[in-house]
Scaffold this motif. Structure first.
Motif, PDB file in Angstrom:
ATOM      1  N   HIS A   1      48.484  59.447  -0.916  1.00 33.42           N
ATOM      2  CA  HIS A   1      47.287  58.811  -0.380  1.00 33.42           C
ATOM      3  C   HIS A   1      46.072  59.565  -0.914  1.00 33.42           C
ATOM      4  O   HIS A   1      45.939  60.774  -0.702  1.00 33.42           O
TER       5      HIS A   1
ATOM      6  N   THR B   1      55.153  53.185  10.998  1.00 31.00           N
ATOM      7  CA  THR B   1      54.742  54.127   9.958  1.00 31.00           C
ATOM      8  C   THR B   1      54.957  55.556  10.431  1.00 31.00           C
ATOM      9  O   THR B   1      55.287  55.804  11.594  1.00 31.00           O
TER      10      THR B   1
ATOM     11  N   ARG C   1      52.180  57.691   5.335  1.00 27.68           N
ATOM     12  CA  ARG C   1      50.720  57.762   5.263  1.00 27.68           C
ATOM     13  C   ARG C   1      50.253  58.685   4.146  1.00 27.68           C
ATOM     14  O   ARG C   1      49.274  58.394   3.459  1.00 27.68           O
ATOM     15  N   GLU C   2      50.943  59.805   3.939  1.00 29.11           N
ATOM     16  CA  GLU C   2      50.471  60.818   3.001  1.00 29.11           C
ATOM     17  C   GLU C   2      51.060  60.696   1.602  1.00 29.11           C
ATOM     18  O   GLU C   2      50.411  61.049   0.627  1.00 29.11           O
TER      19      GLU C   2
ATOM     20  N   HIS D   1      51.708  55.493  -1.580  1.00 29.96           N
ATOM     21  CA  HIS D   1      50.523  54.647  -1.758  1.00 29.96           C
ATOM     22  C   HIS D   1      50.772  53.802  -3.000  1.00 29.96           C
ATOM     23  O   HIS D   1      50.909  54.328  -4.102  1.00 29.96           O
TER      24      HIS D   1
ATOM     25  N   VAL E   1      49.724  51.036  -5.724  1.00 33.75           N
ATOM     26  CA  VAL E   1      48.582  50.383  -6.362  1.00 33.75           C
ATOM     27  C   VAL E   1      49.106  49.280  -7.272  1.00 33.75           C
ATOM     28  O   VAL E   1      49.995  49.509  -8.096  1.00 33.75           O
TER      29      VAL E   1
ATOM     30  N   TRP F   1      40.861  59.375  -8.640  1.00 30.21           N
ATOM     31  CA  TRP F   1      41.412  58.522  -7.581  1.00 30.21           C
ATOM     32  C   TRP F   1      42.748  57.939  -8.030  1.00 30.21           C
ATOM     33  O   TRP F   1      43.720  57.931  -7.272  1.00 30.21           O
TER      34      TRP F   1
ATOM     35  N   ALA G   1      46.355  58.141  -6.345  1.00 29.78           N
ATOM     36  CA  ALA G   1      46.870  56.867  -5.841  1.00 29.78           C
ATOM     37  C   ALA G   1      48.149  56.440  -6.548  1.00 29.78           C
ATOM     38  O   ALA G   1      49.015  55.806  -5.947  1.00 29.78           O
TER      39      ALA G   1
ATOM     40  N   GLU H   1      53.695  58.765  -7.677  1.00 30.29           N
ATOM     41  CA  GLU H   1      54.882  58.157  -7.070  1.00 30.29           C
ATOM     42  C   GLU H   1      55.811  59.240  -6.530  1.00 30.29           C
ATOM     43  O   GLU H   1      56.658  59.766  -7.242  1.00 30.29           O
TER      44      GLU H   1
ATOM     45  N   LYS I   1      60.073  51.866  -1.099  1.00 28.61           N
ATOM     46  CA  LYS I   1      58.754  51.594  -1.641  1.00 28.61           C
ATOM     47  C   LYS I   1      58.686  51.814  -3.145  1.00 28.61           C
ATOM     48  O   LYS I   1      57.625  51.646  -3.745  1.00 28.61           O
TER      49      LYS I   1
END
Length: 290
Positions: A2, A213, A218-219, A222, A224, A273, A277, A280, A289
């Motif tokens: 994240h 979650t 959360r951490e 993410h 994209v 960013w 982001a 992986e 995910k």
């Protein structure tokens, strides 16, 4: 991962700040008095501002001082030591230029070395993480260092050097993206290795570990979209490298240099960013995910 704003600010500003300090330590530009004061003020504002931003991402900022005791094993601790040494050494060097018009070459060289080492140790915090194949590459420190040196040359007003260094940093960025896109697949990590059940045969997720979650999601997870990432890469590349080089070619004077710096800063922030982001983490396999 994240992309926390504090970490993006830290890695972007501190890289530029220590890059500028490196050039100042090497005697570029050769300035004294109030002009030198302005350059050192900018360098310290960026470097210290970036370091302060990083503390907001710590789980327990009040324990930050304890990190300095782990320099034998922790890249975070080494980064802290290098940063403090660089800032402390460059202070009397800068004071000599500003107030006395004197150049203490030995201090400048030491300060320049530790400024560069600060950026390197920062990059190694991410490079050492085998759980994130996209970071666990030799191109990660190459990218951090090339960005810092090119940005430092730009801020130091070294126009000719900046154009060459920006071009080199652009090539490193392209190489990093290419290798990074293949890193997860080439790491040999899959659902079997993520769960430790690979020896029993092919492993697939029957259902998610839980419906809600948690901290890991959360951490460390993410996602994209490819189209979104591709657009951001183009924006980042143009702002960080293409526009600054074109501006320096057309208008290398103060106003043009300022626009080039602002464009480069926006581009590097966008690139950073994406750096976070698109990281992986292998834990994403466990949650289906990846």
């Amino acid at each position: 991962m994240h992309p926390a704003p504090s970490v993006i600010v830290f890695t972007t500003l501190s890289g530029l700040g220590f890059g500028l300090l490196m050039f100042l330590g090497l005697g570029f530009p050769a300035v004294t008095g109030w002009v030198a004061f302005v350059f050192f003020a900018i360098a310290y504002a960026l470097a210290v501002g970036g370091l302060m931003a990083s503390t907001f991402h710590l789980g327990h900022p009040e324990r930050a001082m304890k990190a300095f005791t782990q320099w034998r094993s922790s890249w975070l601790s080494r980064e802290g030591w290098c940063a403090v040494i660089a800032l402390l050494v460059m202070a009397p060097y800068g004071a000599g230029l500003v107030f006395l018009g004197e150049t203490y070459t030995a201090l400048g060289l030491i300060g320049a070395l530790f400024s560069l080492l600060t950026v390197f140790t920062t990059s190694m915090i991410y490079t050492q993480l085998k759980t994130i194949p996209r970071w666990n590459m030799k191109l990660t420190p190459a990218m951090f260092l090339s960005f810092s040196i090119a940005g430092g040359a730009l801020l130091a007003g070294q126009v000719n050097a900046a154009m060459i260094l920006l071009a080199i940093a652009a090539l490193v960025q392209l190489a990093y993206w290419k290798q990074g896109d293949e890193a997860f697949a080439n790491s040999g990590t899959d659902m079997g290795t993520a769960t430790g059940l690979g020896s029993r045969g092919k492993v697939r997720a029957f259902e998610p570990p839980h419906t809600g979650t948690n901290y890991l999601l959360r951490e460390f997870v993410h996602v994209v979209g490819r189209k979104h990432a591709a657009k951001l890469r183009v924006i980042s590349f143009v702002l960080a490298f293409v526009l600054p080089i074109l501006i320096l070619l057309i208008s290398p004077h103060h106003f043009g240099a300022l626009i080039a710096v602002l464009s480069h800063l926006a581009g590097i922030a966008t690139s950073r960013w994406l750096f976070f982001a698109q990281a992986e983490h292998v834990v994403g396999l466990y949650y289906g995910k990846r």
